[in-house]
Motif scaffolding. Sequence first.
Motif, mmCIF file in Angstrom:
data_model
loop_
_atom_site.group_PDB
_atom_site.id
_atom_site.type_symbol
_atom_site.label_atom_id
_atom_site.label_comp_id
_atom_site.label_asym_id
_atom_site.label_seq_id
_atom_site.Cartn_x
_atom_site.Cartn_y
_atom_site.Cartn_z
ATOM 1 N N ASN A 209 44.714 45.586 35.777
ATOM 2 C CA ASN A 209 44.298 46.810 35.088
ATOM 3 C C ASN A 209 43.340 47.708 35.863
ATOM 4 O O ASN A 209 43.256 48.900 35.592
ATOM 5 C CB ASN A 209 43.653 46.454 33.738
ATOM 6 C CG ASN A 209 44.617 45.715 32.822
ATOM 7 O OD1 ASN A 209 45.763 46.124 32.691
ATOM 8 N ND2 ASN A 209 44.174 44.637 32.204
ATOM 9 N N GLU A 210 42.610 47.159 36.830
ATOM 10 C CA GLU A 210 41.664 47.984 37.575
ATOM 11 C C GLU A 210 42.352 48.738 38.703
ATOM 12 O O GLU A 210 43.198 48.178 39.396
ATOM 13 C CB GLU A 210 40.538 47.128 38.159
ATOM 14 C CG GLU A 210 39.526 46.652 37.147
ATOM 15 C CD GLU A 210 38.367 45.926 37.815
ATOM 16 O OE1 GLU A 210 38.238 45.993 39.056
ATOM 17 O OE2 GLU A 210 37.588 45.283 37.086
ATOM 18 N N GLN A 211 41.952 49.967 38.883
ATOM 19 C CA GLN A 211 42.457 50.750 40.010
ATOM 20 C C GLN A 211 41.517 50.558 41.198
ATOM 21 O O GLN A 211 40.303 50.650 41.050
ATOM 22 C CB GLN A 211 42.525 52.230 39.645
ATOM 23 C CG GLN A 211 43.607 52.564 38.634
ATOM 24 C CD GLN A 211 44.990 52.218 39.153
ATOM 25 O OE1 GLN A 211 45.328 52.513 40.303
ATOM 26 N NE2 GLN A 211 45.799 51.581 38.302
ATOM 27 N N PRO A 212 42.055 50.269 42.377
ATOM 28 C CA PRO A 212 41.192 50.095 43.556
ATOM 29 C C PRO A 212 40.418 51.369 43.858
ATOM 30 O O PRO A 212 40.919 52.465 43.621
ATOM 31 C CB PRO A 212 42.182 49.790 44.687
ATOM 32 C CG PRO A 212 43.437 49.363 44.002
ATOM 33 C CD PRO A 212 43.479 50.097 42.706
ATOM 34 N N PRO A 213 39.191 51.256 44.347
ATOM 35 C CA PRO A 213 38.442 52.442 44.782
ATOM 36 C C PRO A 213 39.213 53.158 45.890
ATOM 37 O O PRO A 213 40.016 52.543 46.599
ATOM 38 C CB PRO A 213 37.129 51.861 45.318
ATOM 39 C CG PRO A 213 37.033 50.494 44.712
ATOM 40 C CD PRO A 213 38.434 50.016 44.544
ATOM 41 N N LYS A 214 38.961 54.433 46.043
ATOM 42 C CA LYS A 214 39.619 55.195 47.096
ATOM 43 C C LYS A 214 39.307 54.583 48.452
ATOM 44 O O LYS A 214 38.162 54.246 48.741
ATOM 45 C CB LYS A 214 39.161 56.646 47.063
ATOM 46 C CG LYS A 214 39.641 57.418 45.833
ATOM 47 C CD LYS A 214 39.137 58.855 45.856
ATOM 48 C CE LYS A 214 39.623 59.620 44.631
ATOM 49 N NZ LYS A 214 39.109 61.010 44.629
ATOM 50 N N GLY A 215 40.325 54.463 49.273
ATOM 51 C CA GLY A 215 40.128 53.904 50.608
ATOM 52 C C GLY A 215 40.288 52.401 50.669
ATOM 53 O O GLY A 215 40.153 51.806 51.736
ATOM 54 N N LEU A 216 40.592 51.768 49.534
ATOM 55 C CA LEU A 216 40.732 50.311 49.494
ATOM 56 C C LEU A 216 42.134 49.966 49.022
ATOM 57 O O LEU A 216 42.608 50.492 48.005
ATOM 58 C CB LEU A 216 39.691 49.728 48.534
ATOM 59 C CG LEU A 216 39.241 48.282 48.775
ATOM 60 C CD1 LEU A 216 38.562 48.160 50.134
ATOM 61 C CD2 LEU A 216 38.276 47.833 47.690
ATOM 62 N N SER A 217 42.815 49.094 49.753
ATOM 63 C CA SER A 217 44.160 48.695 49.346
ATOM 64 C C SER A 217 44.075 47.799 48.114
ATOM 65 O O SER A 217 43.030 47.235 47.799
ATOM 66 C CB SER A 217 44.854 47.939 50.479
ATOM 67 O OG SER A 217 44.239 46.675 50.667
ATOM 68 N N ARG A 218 45.202 47.650 47.429
ATOM 69 C CA ARG A 218 45.207 46.822 46.219
ATOM 70 C C ARG A 218 44.939 45.358 46.562
ATOM 71 O O ARG A 218 44.265 44.647 45.827
ATOM 72 C CB ARG A 218 46.551 46.956 45.499
ATOM 73 C CG ARG A 218 46.486 46.401 44.078
ATOM 74 C CD ARG A 218 47.735 46.664 43.295
ATOM 75 N NE ARG A 218 47.635 46.085 41.966
ATOM 76 C CZ ARG A 218 48.666 45.747 41.224
ATOM 77 N NH1 ARG A 218 49.894 45.964 41.683
ATOM 78 N NH2 ARG A 218 48.495 45.219 40.035
ATOM 79 N N LYS A 219 45.464 44.900 47.706
ATOM 80 C CA LYS A 219 45.218 43.520 48.121
ATOM 81 C C LYS A 219 43.727 43.280 48.344
ATOM 82 O O LYS A 219 43.169 42.282 47.886
ATOM 83 C CB LYS A 219 45.989 43.199 49.410
ATOM 84 C CG LYS A 219 47.445 42.892 49.207
ATOM 85 C CD LYS A 219 48.076 42.456 50.528
ATOM 86 C CE LYS A 219 49.570 42.216 50.367
ATOM 87 N NZ LYS A 219 50.190 41.809 51.642
ATOM 88 N N ASP A 220 43.083 44.198 49.067
ATOM 89 C CA ASP A 220 41.659 44.042 49.332
ATOM 90 C C ASP A 220 40.853 44.091 48.040
ATOM 91 O O ASP A 220 39.844 43.398 47.898
ATOM 92 C CB ASP A 220 41.164 45.131 50.288
ATOM 93 C CG ASP A 220 41.475 44.796 51.740
ATOM 94 O OD1 ASP A 220 41.882 43.649 51.998
ATOM 95 O OD2 ASP A 220 41.319 45.674 52.606
#
Length: 412
Positions: A61-72
């Motif tokens: 449900n959380e969206q990754p911060p800008k500049g961060l991949s979903r895996k990270d």
Amino acid sequence: MLENLRSGLRSALKKMVGASDVNEELIDALCKDVQRALLQSDVNVRLVIDITKRIKDRALNEQPPKGLSRKDHIVSILYSELVRLLGYSQEERDSIPKPGKSEDVTLPISAGINVFLMLGIQGSGKTTVTSKLARWLTKHGYHVGVIGTDTWRPGALTQLKMNCVKINVDVFGDESSKDPAKIVKDGMEYFMKAGVDIVIIDTAGRHKDEFGLLKEMDSMYKISNPNLVLLVIDGTIGQQAFNQAKTFNETTPVGGIIITKLDGTAKGGGALAASAATGAKIFFIGNGERIDDLEQFSPTRFVGRLLGMGDIKALLDMARDLELSGIIKDDQLDVLQNKMEKWRYMIQSMTKEEKNNPDIIHDARRKRIARGCGVMEHDVKDLVKNFNNSKTMMKQSKGRQMHGMLRRLGIG
């Protein structure tokens, strides 16, 4: 230390990072692997279900911060939830606004004489830990005295003195006395004249159901009026640590916990999680037989070592800090992401000396670093240049946030 837990968590992380796509099936597999690793380390089932549910909910449900991949981002979620599990009580875990931002636990040492009262079940290694703690404190510049009050176990005072004489720490005791409370009173008077900073009181090991010994413990508490009560728990007992700490705390307010015998035990994760769930901070962990084998416990550093991701955590924090501070624009994020990936590998290829002082990275060192992580030499030069530019910015703006960010990155 906790090798099974370490290998299990790293294996789970490796599968996730190596997958071609991030989907619900992959997240489920990650949660199952984490569950298996924690359960094999004797972590309480309810806590295991709770942490994996939180990991799955946040990952989906959380969206990754800008500049961060979903895996990270999922890696950072796993990191922060494990920190919560091993470093905070149930109530605290629900109230921390920013996972992964926990502070290291520090001993409450004030001006004047400080008194630490040591408690523990018989066989927990309390007397040995007392001398280890004395060693740790003297190494940090404190003048320490130790009082031995164990009138039950033959040779307890002799053992304590033998350990402390090696580290030049004075021990007060009275082998002819069977009154621990009086020994505490006399010992306090002795060390007040000696001008010590900290007095550590080693007590007899006791069973949580032995009323007489618990009453004796209460009398020593009232006489010494300690700044801190430290409960020593054997790491091999696993999740039983919760009930042990709870019983002691009902008699004498426990301010902190030291967990011993974590080297090689399969139940160490259970002891850590159970102790943290009591609300008393874990101050130290013992992981060896030597006098110096006592380590100040930090949930952030501990989890970082379990996952082998100290540098990864620093880079994730850096990306989040940059994005929150508005330093970079949307069209620069992809470029920064690629650079960060290279920086991660370059930093991991550096020696400790090079991380502390990048200015020493000359041509030969630059060539070695580049070859070790598969980048070009000019990439290493670019990293050092960016670091030096950031130092200039800090001097000009006195930017505390940037300074902390670079320190976490491990190159300043």
